[in-house]
Design a protein around this motif. Structure first.
Motif, PDB file in Angstrom:
ATOM      1  N   GLU A 100      40.715  33.169  39.214  1.00 12.92           N
ATOM      2  CA  GLU A 100      39.838  32.252  38.490  1.00 12.92           C
ATOM      3  C   GLU A 100      39.061  32.955  37.382  1.00 12.92           C
ATOM      4  OE1 GLU A 100      36.090  29.194  39.192  1.00 12.92           O
ATOM      5  OE2 GLU A 100      37.337  29.776  40.896  1.00 12.92           O
ATOM      6  N   ALA A 101      38.552  34.157  37.658  1.00 15.48           N
ATOM      7  CA  ALA A 101      37.766  34.869  36.645  1.00 15.48           C
ATOM      8  C   ALA A 101      38.625  35.207  35.428  1.00 15.48           C
ATOM      9  CB  ALA A 101      37.167  36.134  37.247  1.00 15.48           C
ATOM     10  N   MET A 102      39.876  35.594  35.656  1.00 11.87           N
ATOM     11  CA  MET A 102      40.777  35.880  34.537  1.00 11.87           C
ATOM     12  C   MET A 102      41.055  34.616  33.728  1.00 11.87           C
ATOM     13  SD  MET A 102      44.665  37.430  34.596  1.00 11.87           S
ATOM     14  CE  MET A 102      45.322  35.994  35.475  1.00 11.87           C
ATOM     15  N   PHE A 103      41.268  33.493  34.413  1.00 10.32           N
ATOM     16  CA  PHE A 103      41.494  32.234  33.707  1.00 10.32           C
ATOM     17  C   PHE A 103      40.332  31.925  32.766  1.00 10.32           C
ATOM     18  CE2 PHE A 103      44.153  30.342  37.437  1.00 10.32           C
ATOM     19  CZ  PHE A 103      45.256  31.063  37.023  1.00 10.32           C
ATOM     20  N   MET A 126      49.930  29.162  40.404  1.00  7.85           N
ATOM     21  CA  MET A 126      48.888  29.541  39.460  1.00  7.85           C
ATOM     22  C   MET A 126      48.729  28.504  38.357  1.00  7.85           C
ATOM     23  SD  MET A 126      49.332  33.650  39.105  1.00  7.85           S
ATOM     24  CE  MET A 126      47.921  33.737  38.017  1.00  7.85           C
ATOM     25  N   ALA A 127      49.832  27.900  37.931  1.00  5.25           N
ATOM     26  CA  ALA A 127      49.736  26.857  36.909  1.00  5.25           C
ATOM     27  C   ALA A 127      48.908  25.677  37.414  1.00  5.25           C
ATOM     28  CB  ALA A 127      51.132  26.398  36.497  1.00  5.25           C
ATOM     29  N   ALA A 128      49.084  25.335  38.693  1.00  6.31           N
ATOM     30  CA  ALA A 128      48.292  24.243  39.267  1.00  6.31           C
ATOM     31  C   ALA A 128      46.816  24.613  39.320  1.00  6.31           C
ATOM     32  CB  ALA A 128      48.814  23.912  40.663  1.00  6.31           C
ATOM     33  N   GLU A 129      46.511  25.850  39.721  1.00 10.22           N
ATOM     34  CA  GLU A 129      45.113  26.294  39.753  1.00 10.22           C
ATOM     35  C   GLU A 129      44.504  26.286  38.354  1.00 10.22           C
ATOM     36  OE1 GLU A 129      44.445  30.006  41.736  1.00 10.22           O
ATOM     37  OE2 GLU A 129      46.004  29.594  43.209  1.00 10.22           O
ATOM     38  N   PHE A 203      45.020  39.895  29.442  1.00  8.37           N
ATOM     39  CA  PHE A 203      44.063  39.919  30.541  1.00  8.37           C
ATOM     40  C   PHE A 203      44.776  40.215  31.856  1.00  8.37           C
ATOM     41  CE2 PHE A 203      42.047  37.320  27.326  1.00  8.37           C
ATOM     42  CZ  PHE A 203      40.725  37.742  27.365  1.00  8.37           C
ATOM     43  N   THR A 204      44.105  40.996  32.702  1.00  2.99           N
ATOM     44  CA  THR A 204      44.592  41.251  34.057  1.00  2.99           C
ATOM     45  C   THR A 204      43.563  40.734  35.053  1.00  2.99           C
ATOM     46  OG1 THR A 204      43.582  43.450  34.192  1.00  2.99           O
ATOM     47  CG2 THR A 204      45.815  43.313  33.287  1.00  2.99           C
ATOM     48  N   SER A 205      44.029  40.436  36.261  1.00  2.00           N
ATOM     49  CA  SER A 205      43.134  39.811  37.234  1.00  2.00           C
ATOM     50  C   SER A 205      42.228  40.763  38.000  1.00  2.00           C
ATOM     51  CB  SER A 205      43.946  38.956  38.219  1.00  2.00           C
ATOM     52  OG  SER A 205      45.081  39.626  38.674  1.00  2.00           O
ATOM     53  N   ALA A 209      38.260  39.847  38.637  1.00  2.00           N
ATOM     54  CA  ALA A 209      37.910  39.412  39.991  1.00  2.00           C
ATOM     55  C   ALA A 209      36.797  40.265  40.582  1.00  2.00           C
ATOM     56  CB  ALA A 209      39.146  39.467  40.882  1.00  2.00           C
ATOM     57  N   VAL A 210      36.848  41.574  40.357  1.00  2.00           N
ATOM     58  CA  VAL A 210      35.799  42.448  40.885  1.00  2.00           C
ATOM     59  C   VAL A 210      34.459  42.118  40.233  1.00  2.00           C
ATOM     60  CG1 VAL A 210      34.996  44.834  41.061  1.00  2.00           C
ATOM     61  CG2 VAL A 210      37.394  44.294  41.495  1.00  2.00           C
ATOM     62  N   GLY A 211      34.472  41.879  38.927  1.00  2.00           N
ATOM     63  CA  GLY A 211      33.237  41.501  38.254  1.00  2.00           C
ATOM     64  C   GLY A 211      32.669  40.198  38.786  1.00  2.00           C
ATOM     65  N   GLN A 212      33.539  39.211  39.022  1.00  2.00           N
ATOM     66  CA  GLN A 212      33.091  37.933  39.573  1.00  2.00           C
ATOM     67  C   GLN A 212      32.495  38.118  40.965  1.00  2.00           C
ATOM     68  OE1 GLN A 212      36.218  35.254  40.696  1.00  2.00           O
ATOM     69  NE2 GLN A 212      34.939  33.431  40.514  1.00  2.00           N
TER      70      GLN A 212
END
Length: 220
Positions: A100-103, A126-129, A203-205, A209-212
């Motif tokens: 989610e954070a990468m999106f 992932m496309a659905a998310e 962008f990488t996840s 994600a760690v930042g989020q």
């Protein structure tokens, strides 16, 4: 010292090093533990949809992490979004999906986005998310998903160079996108090659994600 215990749950060994590196860069004080169920990816690949058995398995993994003292759980597997959401609703600690954070970061670049995946079942999940998030945050956004065959097999054989070159070649062929996302934690090692091959941000996840997660646990 900010020594929160964070458990990362993996469906492939290939995602362990990228997420460890991301914690080292962004939150080295965290007490990081890993749980690996490398049968998850094989079992998911055999099923066109998430099964009840897989959903229960995801929940049991999260519950086990909590029983072992985790203050938060991060799933590093991208093809289990609905199951992770269901597990999160039943847990007293934060349970995060990987992307989610990468999106959100990629959406800041524009409406036309490309998503590269090396594990084919991760693409539709992932496309659905992404679609659910974009409908709320940026309805004009459009996503193109690109499966990169052979890359994950190369990484599993230990051929990181081949893995990275296949992904970078796919990134170089992307046209009309405002940003490119590498959809799985295991793809983060290809980031530098993709940045060289592409003319748009990549962008990488893991870092996102760690930042989020750190912001969530610190309440900011």
């Amino acid at each position: 010292m900010d020594s929160r215990r964070i458990t990362v749950i993996h469906a492939t060994e290939a995602s362990m090093a990228p997420v460890t590196d991301a914690f080292d860069r962004n939150w080295s004080e965290a007490e990081l533990t890993h749980i690996l169920d490398d049968g998850l990816s094989r079992d998911r690949q055999r099923q066109p949809q998430l099964t009840d058995d897989l959903r229960r398995r995801i929940h049991r993994l999260a519950a086990y992490a909590a029983d072992c003292g985790a203050e938060a759980v991060l799933f590093a597997c991208s093809a289990f979004g609905d199951a992770i959401e269901a597990a999160a609703r039943q847990m007293a600690i934060p349970v995060l999906k990987p992307n989610e954070a990468m999106f959100r970061a990629a959406l800041d670049c524009g409406d036309e986005l490309a998503l590269l995946v090396t594990f084919e079942p991760a693409g539709p999940a992932m496309a659905a998310e992404f679609g659910e998030l974009a409908n709320r945050a940026q309805p004009s956004a459009r996503l193109t998903t690109v499966y990169v065959p052979g890359a994950l097999d190369a990484l599993r054989r230990g051929d990181e160079s081949k893995h990275n070159s296949l992904i970078a070649a796919a990134a170089g062929r992307v046209s009309g996108a405002d940003a490119i996302m590498l959809g799985q934690f295991s793809m983060a090692c290809a980031n530098a090659d993709c940045e060289s091959a592409a003319s748009v941000p990549v962008f990488t996840s893991p870092d996102a994600a760690v930042g989020q997660l750190r912001s969530l646990l610190h309440g900011n």
